[in-house]
Design a protein around this motif. Structure first.
Motif, PDB file in Angstrom:
ATOM      1  N   LEU A  91      -1.139   1.546 -10.706  1.00  0.00           N
ATOM      2  CA  LEU A  91      -2.471   1.744 -10.122  1.00  0.00           C
ATOM      3  C   LEU A  91      -3.581   1.248 -11.037  1.00  0.00           C
ATOM      4  O   LEU A  91      -4.693   1.027 -10.593  1.00  0.00           O
ATOM      5  CB  LEU A  91      -2.696   3.231  -9.818  1.00  0.00           C
ATOM      6  CG  LEU A  91      -1.905   3.774  -8.641  1.00  0.00           C
ATOM      7  CD1 LEU A  91      -2.164   5.250  -8.459  1.00  0.00           C
ATOM      8  CD2 LEU A  91      -2.266   3.007  -7.378  1.00  0.00           C
ATOM      9  N   PHE A  97      -2.009 -12.260  -5.035  1.00  0.00           N
ATOM     10  CA  PHE A  97      -0.844 -13.139  -4.994  1.00  0.00           C
ATOM     11  C   PHE A  97      -1.210 -14.553  -4.537  1.00  0.00           C
ATOM     12  O   PHE A  97      -2.180 -14.745  -3.819  1.00  0.00           O
ATOM     13  CB  PHE A  97       0.200 -12.572  -4.022  1.00  0.00           C
ATOM     14  CG  PHE A  97       0.728 -11.229  -4.405  1.00  0.00           C
ATOM     15  CD1 PHE A  97       1.855 -11.108  -5.205  1.00  0.00           C
ATOM     16  CD2 PHE A  97       0.108 -10.065  -3.957  1.00  0.00           C
ATOM     17  CE1 PHE A  97       2.347  -9.859  -5.550  1.00  0.00           C
ATOM     18  CE2 PHE A  97       0.600  -8.822  -4.300  1.00  0.00           C
ATOM     19  CZ  PHE A  97       1.716  -8.717  -5.098  1.00  0.00           C
ATOM     20  N   PHE A 103      -1.133  -7.478   4.780  1.00  0.00           N
ATOM     21  CA  PHE A 103      -0.252  -6.847   5.747  1.00  0.00           C
ATOM     22  C   PHE A 103      -0.627  -7.374   7.137  1.00  0.00           C
ATOM     23  O   PHE A 103      -1.714  -7.091   7.629  1.00  0.00           O
ATOM     24  CB  PHE A 103      -0.385  -5.325   5.686  1.00  0.00           C
ATOM     25  CG  PHE A 103      -0.198  -4.777   4.282  1.00  0.00           C
ATOM     26  CD1 PHE A 103       0.875  -5.185   3.508  1.00  0.00           C
ATOM     27  CD2 PHE A 103      -1.092  -3.863   3.751  1.00  0.00           C
ATOM     28  CE1 PHE A 103       1.055  -4.690   2.219  1.00  0.00           C
ATOM     29  CE2 PHE A 103      -0.916  -3.366   2.459  1.00  0.00           C
ATOM     30  CZ  PHE A 103       0.153  -3.786   1.691  1.00  0.00           C
ATOM     31  N   HIS A 105       0.169  -6.704  10.144  1.00  0.00           N
ATOM     32  CA  HIS A 105       0.005  -5.799  11.276  1.00  0.00           C
ATOM     33  C   HIS A 105      -1.225  -4.909  11.110  1.00  0.00           C
ATOM     34  O   HIS A 105      -1.423  -3.990  11.890  1.00  0.00           O
ATOM     35  CB  HIS A 105       1.260  -4.957  11.466  1.00  0.00           C
ATOM     36  CG  HIS A 105       1.624  -4.128  10.262  1.00  0.00           C
ATOM     37  ND1 HIS A 105       1.795  -4.679   9.004  1.00  0.00           N
ATOM     38  CD2 HIS A 105       1.839  -2.810  10.120  1.00  0.00           C
ATOM     39  CE1 HIS A 105       2.105  -3.721   8.159  1.00  0.00           C
ATOM     40  NE2 HIS A 105       2.128  -2.579   8.805  1.00  0.00           N
TER      41      HIS A 105
ATOM     42  N   GLN B 180       5.628  -8.874   1.045  1.00  0.00           N
ATOM     43  CA  GLN B 180       5.045  -7.687   1.666  1.00  0.00           C
ATOM     44  C   GLN B 180       5.401  -6.444   0.845  1.00  0.00           C
ATOM     45  O   GLN B 180       4.585  -5.552   0.663  1.00  0.00           O
ATOM     46  CB  GLN B 180       5.576  -7.526   3.096  1.00  0.00           C
ATOM     47  CG  GLN B 180       5.029  -8.557   4.039  1.00  0.00           C
ATOM     48  CD  GLN B 180       3.537  -8.383   4.226  1.00  0.00           C
ATOM     49  OE1 GLN B 180       3.057  -7.293   4.495  1.00  0.00           O
ATOM     50  NE2 GLN B 180       2.796  -9.452   4.070  1.00  0.00           N
ATOM     51  N   GLU B 182       6.178  -6.457  -2.334  1.00  0.00           N
ATOM     52  CA  GLU B 182       5.465  -6.545  -3.614  1.00  0.00           C
ATOM     53  C   GLU B 182       4.004  -6.149  -3.456  1.00  0.00           C
ATOM     54  O   GLU B 182       3.443  -5.452  -4.298  1.00  0.00           O
ATOM     55  CB  GLU B 182       5.572  -7.970  -4.167  1.00  0.00           C
ATOM     56  CG  GLU B 182       6.989  -8.323  -4.574  1.00  0.00           C
ATOM     57  CD  GLU B 182       7.084  -9.664  -5.249  1.00  0.00           C
ATOM     58  OE1 GLU B 182       6.140 -10.473  -5.120  1.00  0.00           O
ATOM     59  OE2 GLU B 182       8.114  -9.907  -5.908  1.00  0.00           O
ATOM     60  N   ALA B 183       3.382  -6.591  -2.346  1.00  0.00           N
ATOM     61  CA  ALA B 183       1.983  -6.234  -2.115  1.00  0.00           C
ATOM     62  C   ALA B 183       1.849  -4.726  -1.940  1.00  0.00           C
ATOM     63  O   ALA B 183       0.901  -4.113  -2.428  1.00  0.00           O
ATOM     64  CB  ALA B 183       1.450  -6.964  -0.887  1.00  0.00           C
ATOM     65  N   ALA B 184       2.816  -4.104  -1.263  1.00  0.00           N
ATOM     66  CA  ALA B 184       2.789  -2.652  -1.082  1.00  0.00           C
ATOM     67  C   ALA B 184       2.922  -1.955  -2.436  1.00  0.00           C
ATOM     68  O   ALA B 184       2.210  -0.991  -2.724  1.00  0.00           O
ATOM     69  CB  ALA B 184       3.916  -2.218  -0.149  1.00  0.00           C
ATOM     70  N   GLN B 185       3.812  -2.473  -3.279  1.00  0.00           N
ATOM     71  CA  GLN B 185       3.959  -1.899  -4.624  1.00  0.00           C
ATOM     72  C   GLN B 185       2.680  -2.073  -5.427  1.00  0.00           C
ATOM     73  O   GLN B 185       2.263  -1.186  -6.153  1.00  0.00           O
ATOM     74  CB  GLN B 185       5.105  -2.596  -5.359  1.00  0.00           C
ATOM     75  CG  GLN B 185       6.472  -2.166  -4.930  1.00  0.00           C
ATOM     76  CD  GLN B 185       7.528  -2.810  -5.792  1.00  0.00           C
ATOM     77  OE1 GLN B 185       7.614  -4.036  -5.893  1.00  0.00           O
ATOM     78  NE2 GLN B 185       8.336  -1.997  -6.429  1.00  0.00           N
ATOM     79  N   ALA B 186       2.050  -3.249  -5.240  1.00  0.00           N
ATOM     80  CA  ALA B 186       0.846  -3.547  -6.022  1.00  0.00           C
ATOM     81  C   ALA B 186      -0.302  -2.607  -5.665  1.00  0.00           C
ATOM     82  O   ALA B 186      -1.180  -2.379  -6.495  1.00  0.00           O
ATOM     83  CB  ALA B 186       0.425  -4.999  -5.815  1.00  0.00           C
ATOM     84  N   VAL B 187      -0.315  -2.038  -4.447  1.00  0.00           N
ATOM     85  CA  VAL B 187      -1.339  -1.036  -4.164  1.00  0.00           C
ATOM     86  C   VAL B 187      -0.799   0.370  -4.429  1.00  0.00           C
ATOM     87  O   VAL B 187      -1.336   1.356  -3.936  1.00  0.00           O
ATOM     88  CB  VAL B 187      -1.933  -1.135  -2.727  1.00  0.00           C
ATOM     89  CG1 VAL B 187      -2.691  -2.425  -2.559  1.00  0.00           C
ATOM     90  CG2 VAL B 187      -0.871  -0.965  -1.664  1.00  0.00           C
ATOM     91  N   GLY B 188       0.267   0.446  -5.211  1.00  0.00           N
ATOM     92  CA  GLY B 188       0.716   1.729  -5.731  1.00  0.00           C
ATOM     93  C   GLY B 188       1.708   2.479  -4.862  1.00  0.00           C
ATOM     94  O   GLY B 188       2.001   3.643  -5.114  1.00  0.00           O
ATOM     95  N   MET B 189       2.260   1.833  -3.829  1.00  0.00           N
ATOM     96  CA  MET B 189       3.201   2.549  -2.958  1.00  0.00           C
ATOM     97  C   MET B 189       4.582   2.620  -3.592  1.00  0.00           C
ATOM     98  O   MET B 189       5.028   1.678  -4.235  1.00  0.00           O
ATOM     99  CB  MET B 189       3.325   1.827  -1.612  1.00  0.00           C
ATOM    100  CG  MET B 189       2.076   1.904  -0.781  1.00  0.00           C
ATOM    101  SD  MET B 189       2.430   1.363   0.883  1.00  0.00           S
ATOM    102  CE  MET B 189       0.766   1.358   1.534  1.00  0.00           C
ATOM    103  N   GLY B 190       5.257   3.736  -3.358  1.00  0.00           N
ATOM    104  CA  GLY B 190       6.650   3.854  -3.746  1.00  0.00           C
ATOM    105  C   GLY B 190       7.514   3.208  -2.674  1.00  0.00           C
ATOM    106  O   GLY B 190       7.012   2.767  -1.643  1.00  0.00           O
ATOM    107  N   ARG B 193       7.444   4.945   0.933  1.00  0.00           N
ATOM    108  CA  ARG B 193       6.164   4.783   1.624  1.00  0.00           C
ATOM    109  C   ARG B 193       5.962   3.335   2.056  1.00  0.00           C
ATOM    110  O   ARG B 193       5.493   3.065   3.164  1.00  0.00           O
ATOM    111  CB  ARG B 193       5.003   5.224   0.731  1.00  0.00           C
ATOM    112  CG  ARG B 193       3.742   5.516   1.528  1.00  0.00           C
ATOM    113  CD  ARG B 193       2.532   5.584   0.645  1.00  0.00           C
ATOM    114  NE  ARG B 193       2.600   6.619  -0.361  1.00  0.00           N
ATOM    115  CZ  ARG B 193       2.182   7.863  -0.173  1.00  0.00           C
ATOM    116  NH1 ARG B 193       1.668   8.210   0.976  1.00  0.00           N
ATOM    117  NH2 ARG B 193       2.273   8.750  -1.132  1.00  0.00           N
ATOM    118  N   ILE B 198       4.652  -0.248   5.693  1.00  0.00           N
ATOM    119  CA  ILE B 198       4.484  -1.707   5.674  1.00  0.00           C
ATOM    120  C   ILE B 198       5.707  -2.440   6.221  1.00  0.00           C
ATOM    121  O   ILE B 198       5.584  -3.301   7.092  1.00  0.00           O
ATOM    122  CB  ILE B 198       4.201  -2.192   4.220  1.00  0.00           C
ATOM    123  CG1 ILE B 198       2.990  -1.439   3.631  1.00  0.00           C
ATOM    124  CG2 ILE B 198       4.004  -3.697   4.178  1.00  0.00           C
ATOM    125  CD1 ILE B 198       1.698  -1.596   4.404  1.00  0.00           C
TER     126      ILE B 198
END
Lengths: 254, 285
Positions: A91, A97, A103, A105, B180, B182-190, B193, B198
């Motif tokens: 965080l 990238f 995303f 959707h 997708q 990686e982008a989810a991880q980059a906003v801190g998602m485990g 989640r 996503i």
């Protein structure tokens, strides 16, 4: 300021036989804009991905804001952190990238509020207000409800920058943010990045845009075959490089 | 403005002409041949030993309507169980935890590897293996009372469906770009989640056509539950023809209902597809 925001010490990373990073050490100070340049395969993207732990390192250590990343030292040995702890460390960084990775959707606004609402648990209203403000800042106030497929590459990348900023990171990582863009769209993204740099954000930028590096970067790092060949003030590295390898790279790309 | 260079002679202006209609005599010939064949089949059935009055009478008979209702209830519940199991097993299969991954692979192997009708019979006859079932010290019951035709059919069909659905779901999850995640991880998602918020919504777009296929298969697979006395439409049709010997008529009744249900499902699937295509078909709110 007594310690750097990012301290990279003897970091190594192999992909099978391929040595992507070979004992890299580097400091990044708060407020600094650092550009990583070099041929493809030189390890600059890998280094960036190691800092937000999308790629785990094999050896050495990276400290961000004084905190060792990915592992915990105890009793003279290193213990891996849990996925949850790694997510929390992540965080502190925002990542942009090469291929945007919005995303598909979700609308521009939803892309930006997803992290603050879902991960940081902030209220929908607050996240929405901030997202609108960020979209205004990257010049896309009119595209709030557009889906990524309705935006140009440059617009998508600006939304991606806003999405990363919404998490209020201490460090922004840019992985070749303009390499996937049509030439006429590069400028709008670089403009947003310049404004961000002037606002005092600490930035690490992997880029082939030497003009941007010359104009905005405090420090330029030239990498080749997994090692840092030369680093220093932008004007020196780009203007009168000391190393032969840097000289030949620069003369090849200009 | 510069004068246009002169163009070569000998190429007349045909831009005003229209393209003449072609006569596709092969198409007419094929259509005529097929009509003749269809007419012959139709005539054979009309003159054959089918009492069409029985068909129309039993088409809306109470027992048949109850049967098709039971068919649909079972198909929906078993499919729901199958999808839930499928998602969980697909996630387990893709997990970095080798224990979870091999449990998932074993489940798929076992339930895809044996015939569905055999699994239904096993569930129904579970009482032969375990006369009483329950949680030690808390609750127990006689297996014959618990393993009703309804529950046996639900478990048999649902768990079998889960094995197939897990592979469909796995394909869907794998179809989503790594970026997708990686982008989810980059906003801190485990991991979980990111999957839920996503990856799965994007995977749904890919898995709906094959899942629609699976559901249509499920509607018809419920007919296998007739062997364990579940009162679905085929079972009820059989009961009627055991009494009145109008076998073909009642099979036509049951067949018509299956066709009707499947015909309704197709447009429903289109609606669902459109729902999950958000962002890809340039749909704005």
């Amino acid at each position: 300021m007594t310690q750097p925001l990012v301290a990279i010490r003897s970091v190594g990373k192999n992909f099978g036989e391929f040595r992507a990073l070979n004992r890299i050490s580097l400091d990044v100070w708060a407020g600094e804009v650092l550009c990583l340049i070099g041929a493809s395969g030189s390890g600059k993207t890998t280094l960036l991905r190691c800092i937000n732990q999308l790629t785990p390192i094999d050896s050495g250590g990276i400290w961000l804001d004084g905190e060792l990343l990915g592992v915990r030292e105890e009793g003279g040995r290193l213990h891996r952190l849990t996925d949850r702890q790694i997510a929390r460390q992540r965080l502190k960084t925002g990542m942009v990238f090469q291929r945007f990775n919005l995303f598909p959707h979700k609308t521009a606004l939803e892309n930006i509020t997803e992290g603050p609402v879902q991960v940081q648990g902030r209220s929908r209203e607050e996240a929405r207000t901030e997202a609108m403000e960020l979209l205004g800042r990257v010049g896309l106030a009119a595209k709030v409800n557009a889906y990524p497929s309705q935006l140009s590459g440059g617009q998508q990348q600006r939304v991606a920058i806003a999405r990363a900023l919404a998490m209020k990171p201490m460090l922004m990582l840019f992985d070749e943010p303009t390499s996937a863009l049509d030439p006429e769209l590069v400028g709008e993204v670089l403009t947003v990045m310049k404004e961000l740099a002037h606002s005092g954000m600490t930035m690490m930028v992997v880029t082939h845009e030497l003009g941007f590096a010359r104009e905005v970067a405090d420090t330029v790092v030239y990498m080749d075959h997994g090692v840092i060949v030369e680093s220093g003030p932008a004007a020196e590295v780009l203007g009168k490089p000391r190393e032969v390898r840097t000289q030949s790279f620069l003369s090849a790309v200009i | 403005m510069r004068a246009a260079p002169t163009l070569a002679e000998g190429f007349p202006d045909i831009s005003g002409m229209t393209i003449a209609r072609q006569v596709h005599w092969q198409r007419w010939l094929a259509a005529a041949a097929i009509l003749v064949v269809l007419a012959a089949i139709g005539r054979a059935f009309v003159n054959g030993q089918i009492e069409w009055t029985y068909v129309s009478r039993f088409l809306t008979a109470k027992v048949i309507l109850e049967g098709i209702t039971n068919t649909m209830v079972m198909a929906v519940l078993a499919m729901a169980l199958g999808v839930v199991l499928g998602v969980v097993v697909a996630i387990m299969r893709l997990s970095s935890n080798p224990v979870l991954a091999s449990v998932a692979a074993g489940y798929t192997w076992l339930f895809r590897g044996t015939p569905l009708i055999l699994q239904l019979l096993l569930w129904f006859n579970l009482a032969l293996v375990f006369p009483t079932i329950g949680i030690p010290g808390l609750w127990s019951a006689r297996a014959v009372d618990v393993m009703t035709p309804f529950l046996s059919a639900l478990l048999g069909l649902g768990i079998n469906q889960g094995a197939y659905t897990s592979e469909v779901m796995r394909a869907g999850i794998l179809s989503v770009d790594v970026g997708q995640y990686e982008a989810a991880q980059a906003v801190g998602m485990g991991r979980l989640r990111a999957l839920r918020r996503i990856i799965l919504p994007q995977a749904m777009r890919v898995v709906i056509p094959p899942l629609g296929n699976e559901f249509i298969g499920m509607v018809k697979a419920t007919s296998l539950a007739s062997v364990i006395q579940y009162p679905e439409v085929l079972h009820n049709a059989e009961n009627i023809y055991y009494a009145n010997s109008r076998v073909i008529e009642l099979l036509i009744v049951a067949g018509s209902w299956y066709l009707l249900v499947v015909s309704i499902l197709t447009p429903l699937q289109m609606l669902l597809e459109r729902r999950f295509a958000r962002g890809t078909l340039q749909i704005t709110r």
